[in-house]
Design a protein around this motif. Sequence first.
Motif: not given
Lengths: 436, 223
Positions: A293, A326, B83, B87, B139, B144-148, B150, B153, B195, B198-199
Amino acid sequence: MRGSTSLVSRVAWGSALSASAAALVAALATSGFAAWLVHRAEDRRLEEAAVTLARELDVDGPRKTVQAIVADEAEELEHTDLRFAVFDGEVRLLAGDARLQPGASGSCVTLRQGALRSCRAISEGGLVAVVASARSAQLPLLSLAALLAVALAALLAVVSSRVVSSAMVSPLSRLRARLAEVEVEALSRADVGEPEGVAEVDALRDAIGQLIVRVERSLEQAHRFAANAAHELRTPLTAARGELELLSEQLAEEAARASVQRARRTLDGLGTLVDRLLILALPTRAPGDAHETVSVRDLLEDAVASQPGAAGRVRLSEDDAQLHGDAVLLGTLVANALSNALKFGRTASVTLERVGSLVRVCVSDDGPGVAPADRDRVFEPFFRAENALRLRLPGHGLGLALIRHIARAHGGDAAFREVPVGACLVISFPEVSSPP
Amino acid sequence: MRVLVIDDEAEVRSVVARALQADGHAVSTAVDLERARERVVEGVDLLVLDLRLPDGFGLELCRELRAEGSTLPILVLTALAQVALRVEGLDAGADDFLTKPFAVAELRARVRALGRRGALPRGLVYRRGPLSLDFAGRRARSGAQEVAITAKEWAILELLAQRAGRVVSRIELLEGVWGDDSESAAGSLEVLVARLRRKLSPELIRTLRGEGYALAEGDGRAR
């Protein structure tokens, strides 16, 4: 395809036409047969009347004159349209209608251009009894009914043939619908469906299936070639860049260091080119569903932070959207979009729009914009816009191709939007739906 | 620090080795998995591992080491930044990735940073209220919300989560994430911490003026 007619309508018209023609032939034959039957019945009535008259001539001959017998008969059958005449053996009129003729041979003849039909019988006394009646005209009612039937049949044929032929063509329509769903990016998953059980359609389906396999193979070869070429270039590039980095650290002399720096920058450019080619060589649909995500705002902020001098020239909206994909590729996309905007414009701004389940990232700049004729071509690899060439801007013409390629690999797309000033690159993505 | 560089390309191996030696590391090299295994047994502190090796795929070595319970930090060099590969690499036990062609300066910074912060805290899941951070799977969820989140981070969160409730100094964070304490890295750290607040949650990361940052204590660590 301009000017082409649909197979359904061709088949429909063809079958309607042949059905109508068949109906017409059937109607003509039927009415002809009906007329023949009617005429035959008429002849029989006339013959019977003539035989009756002949018998009466024999029976009443000794008592009455021929004239009286004919007059009696005419009176008796006054309500009919029958006409009578009696001739002797030499074809002289003895009594009755002078317009009638005994006829040369056979028992019935048509007289006065088909207006009269007369039949005769010969009495035992050798007199010729002739009975005639007006010929019923071309059976007008029957013909009209037949024509009406033909018209109705034709109408039915036109209406039903459309329904029937579209049902007949449906295996072809289904095949076409499945082929429309085939994506060039995912040929290996192309589905031409199960055999329809119609020989011609199945042959077509097999031929298309084989063609898809061949196209997929050659595309895969091209991709693999590009990927291998780029990959082979990476190793020496990495080594050469590393050597130059180490060298510039060891050099004391400023001029020599500057020269090494220039060589490094050249190699960096080459490295970027190889990177881009390798990304373009990636299949647009990355196999598997591995994803991260990714926040659009993070990507934008990181891209601004990593580009020297970008911080003061880019205005980002506070909005954010989450994407699946990605992170490295999406970061490359955003960085390219921003550097492209800043290459042509002094300032750039990025806004987010939401349309349905799509999020659109709009990168606008105040540069010379994109000529309408170039708006699509700029996304072709190695295409360089007039502006870029005139302004002698550096680049290989891969940035926009890369942006579109990565966007499409993420189920989105990229295009330029018509704006009054500058350029506006719109990159759309499916947004990660937030669970309620 | 003893660094083992595993790459079958002589030019790359050589320049990476010399660059790391210039940073004061004791560097050994290996051209394939077999020789790499021998060197690991001799004792190393960090691996720089290429994926395409003559006798196998680099991630095999990661899996073996993690299966043995090794916490050796592993920096993977890849030609493809896909990606799916990242993974797979994280699952196999890699700690960081660098895509070829890379700048040697970047490699040196990553090696420094990874040396400072050590291997990923495998199996560590941080939970606090609706928030959960799964470090191995990378992850982050808020309810239930996936948070992006980086890569940088994650690196900050890892350092903070390993000592949740206690202060992690700015220098430790800078060297553990960027490999240097330059001004630009310091600026980035502040931006990224803001950030993350905030997230995830405004009170998740506390600033201790002049000292560093501290992650609020979690609800309990789960394996």
